[in-house]
Design a protein around this motif. Structure first.
Motif, PDB file in Angstrom:
ATOM      1  N   GLN A   1       0.821  -1.214   0.000  1.00 54.79           N
ATOM      2  CA  GLN A   1       0.000   0.000   0.000  1.00 54.79           C
ATOM      3  C   GLN A   1       0.862   1.275   0.000  1.00 54.79           C
ATOM      4  O   GLN A   1       0.583   2.229  -0.704  1.00 54.79           O
TER       5      GLN A   1
ATOM      6  N   ARG B   1      -9.125   0.241  -5.306  1.00 55.92           N
ATOM      7  CA  ARG B   1      -8.968   0.328  -3.848  1.00 55.92           C
ATOM      8  C   ARG B   1      -9.258   1.740  -3.342  1.00 55.92           C
ATOM      9  O   ARG B   1      -9.401   1.970  -2.144  1.00 55.92           O
TER      10      ARG B   1
ATOM     11  N   THR C   1      -7.024   4.148  -3.594  1.00 57.77           N
ATOM     12  CA  THR C   1      -5.750   4.802  -3.289  1.00 57.77           C
ATOM     13  C   THR C   1      -5.401   5.880  -4.313  1.00 57.77           C
ATOM     14  O   THR C   1      -5.055   7.007  -3.946  1.00 57.77           O
TER      15      THR C   1
ATOM     16  N   PRO D   1      -8.749  -7.147  -7.572  1.00 55.27           N
ATOM     17  CA  PRO D   1      -8.427  -7.805  -6.300  1.00 55.27           C
ATOM     18  C   PRO D   1      -9.637  -8.451  -5.636  1.00 55.27           C
ATOM     19  O   PRO D   1     -10.768  -8.303  -6.094  1.00 55.27           O
ATOM     20  N   ASP D   2      -9.364  -9.157  -4.534  1.00 55.05           N
ATOM     21  CA  ASP D   2     -10.442  -9.794  -3.783  1.00 55.05           C
ATOM     22  C   ASP D   2     -11.382  -8.739  -3.201  1.00 55.05           C
ATOM     23  O   ASP D   2     -11.015  -7.589  -3.046  1.00 55.05           O
TER      24      ASP D   2
ATOM     25  N   GLU E   1     -12.354  -7.976  -0.296  1.00 52.79           N
ATOM     26  CA  GLU E   1     -11.994  -7.140   0.862  1.00 52.79           C
ATOM     27  C   GLU E   1     -11.125  -5.947   0.475  1.00 52.79           C
ATOM     28  O   GLU E   1     -11.032  -4.976   1.216  1.00 52.79           O
ATOM     29  N   ASN E   2     -10.522  -6.010  -0.719  1.00 54.32           N
ATOM     30  CA  ASN E   2      -9.714  -4.884  -1.168  1.00 54.32           C
ATOM     31  C   ASN E   2     -10.452  -3.950  -2.125  1.00 54.32           C
ATOM     32  O   ASN E   2      -9.910  -2.938  -2.549  1.00 54.32           O
TER      33      ASN E   2
ATOM     34  N   ARG F   1     -17.099  -2.355   0.340  1.00 54.18           N
ATOM     35  CA  ARG F   1     -17.144  -2.053   1.773  1.00 54.18           C
ATOM     36  C   ARG F   1     -17.821  -0.741   2.105  1.00 54.18           C
ATOM     37  O   ARG F   1     -18.248  -0.515   3.229  1.00 54.18           O
TER      38      ARG F   1
END
Ligand code: AMP
Length: 454
Positions: free
Chosen positions: A327, A359, A361, A398-399, A401-402, A407
């Motif tokens: 990260q 993500r 970011t 990504p999975d 959770e990422n 979320r």
């Protein structure tokens, strides 16, 4: 952990020779599809030679190597794997010697029945040297070849056992064979240059070598080139349904490519126009995040009647793999990759368009770069819908959770990235971006619904 493959493939038969050099240029034009490793395999008088390594096309090949490879047939591959180190042994094309001679295989896509295939083959005594799906495919073809009269028949039988995404180039001592899976997940097109027959993941690579686009390889189709003769095996087309990856249009492909009849640039521009209609906001300038957000930003600006500006300058010498898994390095990477253009955004209300938020970011960093450069408002628009599910067919998503959209709500994401407003292309609008496309789509990463069970 699966290895996600985002790859580009290129192959040529040319009686004039010099094929490795043409593949080299073709791979250069496909470099955006993968920067981890690359390789070329060539056939000269039925003899196979190859060179592959970790690195960019320009780093891995020099004139001497290309001269050594030469030949009247060649296939090449650029690879982007996101898990597991540098993995020199996973570089492609994969080459193998077996009782019937040699084979070279270049593969783009991901299979979903890898585990079963591997177990089945290992119980039959197979020993694998890599962790790639591609080696399983090569093995399956070699096995079938022992039973079949021709290599194309072996390919036709072998692929019946594969489930998932595979655009393939297979080269035997005498034949160049192009294959697309029956779902048509990954693109593959065919072109000509004089007597030469060429296959490439994207049409931009045909342009790069001065070839004329002829047609797409169809889902399920096997195209065989032997000498100057091109034949098509359509046995596996009967069960074919068309589910091209819609993310190719949004992010993966180059804007000057035409995929299934649809210009990638026009698709992105239309996405921008649709975003402008769905999420209008008063602003002074519309900017895109280079490279894949630029075309959509242009479309947004046109529709909204707001000037288009160059608000971010991209360092051209950084490949996509520069985004390393940690990260912290990912955050540092954005600053090195993108520089804000103060004169464009200072004191302005800015609409900033990127192709997607994964993500979060990158978006958070860019919003803060723009504010540092003086933007008084930053309104972000994503030309892809929120990612809510992984891709099993060759795009690195990504999975769950990422994935930020798994979320948080849109309003929460807006707050996390620090934007004044945020809008994602809707699923409904997503399916309007490619009206000229002659194919159907897979939108699994945006819906969690996939054309085959995973
Ligand atoms: P993130 O910082 O994780 O939200 O990533 C968003 C950025 O990743 C966007 O600028 C996209 O252009 C880029 N991106 C989207 N999909 C991919 C992918 N499959 N591989 C690499 N980069 C991607």
């Amino acid at each position: 952990m699966p290895i996600h493959e985002e790859c580009g493939i290129f192959g040529i038969y040319d009686p004039q020779g010099n094929c490795a050099r043409t593949v080299y240029y073709g791979l250069y034009a496909l470099q955006h599809r993968g920067q981890e490793s690359c390789g070329i395999a060539a056939i000269n008088n039925r003899e196979l030679s190859f060179h592959k390594d970790v690195g960019l096309v320009g780093e891995v090949f020099d004139p001497e190597t290309l001269n050594r490879l030469n030949g009247t047939m060649a296939v090449g591959h650029v690879r982007y794997a996101t898990t597991g180190g540098t993995q020199r042994e996973n570089a492609q094309p994969l080459t193998l010697n077996y009782v019937k001679g040699t084979l070279a295989v270049a593969h783009n896509g991901n299979l979903v029945n890898t585990k079963q295939l591997r177990t089945t083959f290992e119980y039959r005594g197979a020993i694998f040297q890599t962790t790639t799906d591609s080696e399983l495919i090569a093995y399956a073809i070699a096995q079938e070849r022992l039973r079949c009269d021709s290599v194309e028949e072996a390919v036709c039988q072998a692929v019946k056992g594969l489930r998932g995404a595979y655009s393939l180039l297979v080269m035997s001592p005498q034949k160049l064979i192009a294959v697309r899976d029956p779902w048509g997940f990954r693109p593959l097109c065919m072109g000509r240059r004089g007597d030469a027959v060429i296959f490439a993941s994207e049409s931009c690579a045909l342009n790069a070598v001065g070839a004329q686009f002829e047609r797409e390889v169809e889902p399920g189709e096997i195209v065989v080139v032997e000498g100057g003769t091109v034949t098509s095996i359509r046995e596996n087309c009967e069960s074919a349904t068309s589910h091209m990856c819609i993310f190719e249009y949004i992010y993966f492909a180059r804007p000057d490519s035409v995929i299934c009849g649809q210009s990638v640039h026009e698709a992105r521009r239309r996405a921008g126009r649709l975003l402008a209609k769905a999420y209008p906001v008063e602003a002074d300038v519309v900017i895109g995040v280079p490279d894949s957000g630029l075309d959509a930003a242009m479309g947004y600006a046109e529709e909204a009647g707001i000037p288009y500006g160059i608000g971010l300058i991209k360092n051209r010498y950084i490949g996509r793999t520069f985004i390393t898994p940690g990260q912290q390095s990912r955050e540092q990477a954005v600053r090195i990759k993108l520089g804000p253009l103060k004169s464009c955004v200072d004191g302005k209300r800015v609409i900033m368009i990127d192709d997607s938020i994964v993500r979060g970011t990158t978006s958070r960093q860019i919003v803060s770069l723009l504010r540092e450069a003086g933007a008084c408002e930053v309104h972000m628009r994503s030309s892809a819908p929120p990612f809510i599910a992984p891709c099993f067919f060759g795009t690195d998503i990504p999975d769950k959770e990422n994935l930020i959209a798994c979320r948080y709500s849109v309003e929460e994401i807006r707050e996390l990235i620090g934007a004044d407003s945020l809008g994602f292309l809707s699923l409904e609008d997503l399916h309007k971006i490619a009206p000229d496309a002659t194919c159907g789509f897979c939108d699994g990463c945006f819906t969690g619904r996939y054309p085959i069970s995973v």
